[in-house]
Design an enzyme around this catalytic site. Sequence first.
Site, PDB file in Angstrom:
ATOM      1  CG  HIS A  33      85.029  73.390  51.765  1.00 38.89           C
ATOM      2  ND1 HIS A  33      85.495  74.467  52.480  1.00 38.89           N
ATOM      3  CD2 HIS A  33      84.204  72.713  52.601  1.00 38.89           C
ATOM      4  CE1 HIS A  33      84.957  74.466  53.671  1.00 38.89           C
ATOM      5  NE2 HIS A  33      84.174  73.400  53.799  1.00 38.89           N
ATOM      6  CD  GLU A  34      90.463  77.819  48.167  1.00 41.94           C
ATOM      7  OE1 GLU A  34      90.606  76.799  47.456  1.00 41.94           O
ATOM      8  OE2 GLU A  34      91.415  78.512  48.588  1.00 41.94           O
ATOM      9  CG  HIS A  36      88.328  72.048  55.069  1.00 42.58           C
ATOM     10  ND1 HIS A  36      87.311  71.642  54.239  1.00 42.58           N
ATOM     11  CD2 HIS A  36      87.918  71.780  56.329  1.00 42.58           C
ATOM     12  CE1 HIS A  36      86.325  71.149  54.963  1.00 42.58           C
ATOM     13  NE2 HIS A  36      86.660  71.221  56.229  1.00 42.58           N
ATOM     14  N   GLY A 146      87.754  77.391  61.520  1.00 41.66           N
ATOM     15  CA  GLY A 146      87.071  78.432  60.756  1.00 41.66           C
ATOM     16  C   GLY A 146      85.973  79.089  61.590  1.00 41.66           C
ATOM     17  CE  LYS A 148      79.112  77.043  57.321  1.00 45.03           C
ATOM     18  NZ  LYS A 148      78.929  75.902  58.187  1.00 45.03           N
ATOM     19  CD  GLN A 152      84.198  72.839  65.478  1.00 45.28           C
ATOM     20  OE1 GLN A 152      83.551  71.820  65.483  1.00 45.28           O
ATOM     21  NE2 GLN A 152      84.926  73.184  64.436  1.00 45.28           N
ATOM     22  CB  SER A 184      79.348  74.065  54.671  1.00 41.85           C
ATOM     23  OG  SER A 184      78.910  72.850  55.233  1.00 41.85           O
TER      24      SER A 184
HETATM   25  O1  PAF Z   1      84.828  71.373  62.241  1.00 42.16           O
HETATM   26  C1  PAF Z   1      84.987  70.156  62.034  1.00 42.16           C
HETATM   27  O2  PAF Z   1      85.203  69.723  60.913  1.00 42.16           O
HETATM   28  C2  PAF Z   1      84.901  69.196  63.201  1.00 42.16           C
HETATM   29  O3  PAF Z   1      83.931  69.588  64.119  1.00 42.16           O
HETATM   30  C3  PAF Z   1      86.241  68.942  63.893  1.00 42.16           C
HETATM   31  C4  PAF Z   1      86.782  70.218  64.546  1.00 42.16           C
HETATM   32  C5  PAF Z   1      87.255  68.428  62.891  1.00 42.16           C
HETATM   33  C6  PAF Z   1      86.083  67.910  65.002  1.00 42.16           C
HETATM   34  O4  PAF Z   1      85.622  66.697  64.491  1.00 42.16           O
END
Ligand code: PAF
Length: 289
Positions: A33-34, A36, A146, A148, A152, A184
């Site tokens: 999506h936008e 990414h 991101g 978001k 992570q 998302s």
């Molecule tokens: O954020 C995500 O899409 C995933 O957690 C990632 C970083 C690609 C790892 O699979």
Amino acid sequence: MEVHRSLDAARAACASRRASGTLGLVPTMGALHEGHLTLVRRAREENDAVAVTVFVNPLQFGPHEDYERYPRDEAGDAALLEGAGADLVLFLPADEMYPPGHVTRLDQGALCTELEGAARPGHFAGVLTVVCKLFNICTPTRAYFGHKDFQQTVVVRRMVEDLDMPVEVVVCPTRRDPDGLAMSSRNAYLSPAERAEGLALVTALGEAQRLFAAGERSRAALEAAMQRILLDRLRRPADYAAVVSPDDFSRPELAHPGDVAVVAAPVGPTRLLDNHALGAKLGPFSPGP
Ligand code: PAF
């Protein structure tokens, strides 16, 4: 744009780009999506070449989660990536990423068991393991994530620092739809009514930000305000609504600028999460159709 579908081809293509300049990596699970595409465009601006990995990582899904039904759309993803200026798209096969006998897992103890880690045991060990593998395969100069997925970003940064990985982690602001919902891939699961309910998360964050801007510093008061909104709008308690330190997710008695308000709640068939660094601007948003 080159498209590769094996680890050997991905390794060779990235090595060749690295030999002549910098390489930005955007790791994704597809269903782009936008949000990414913003990462891809930023990587485009800052590097000589841009690689995007598309791999739905089974290690980061729990046994009863949505691994099987996670949205997959290779043709759609490739078209979007071409438009955003990616040079390499790497669709990685699961049997090559995790051949029989693969047992190594990265973990960070308490950092991986707080917040999302409490709701999704083993999730961050799976994320760290795959991100480490992607860094080894692609050897990027910079990698883009991101905000978001705030937790992570923190655990990936920690891993890079702790393991002396030669990559710069770049965290980009959350992209939101005009009504405020954080973008998302899992929003695709929501019906229009569930989507409207999901706005409770950004409303709760907005209230925490409003109170903080008005001088409220009590973490407990900020959390209570978010929990009230979520309970009221979703008619059940959130998984969490907390104010945490951005370094280690500890919960300060008094909130400071830069502490992060984090919320997560089940909405319809999925769980939504969102966050906001206190002191930064949030909104205004326009109501949906
Ligand atoms: O954020 C995500 O899409 C995933 O957690 C990632 C970083 C690609 C790892 O699979």
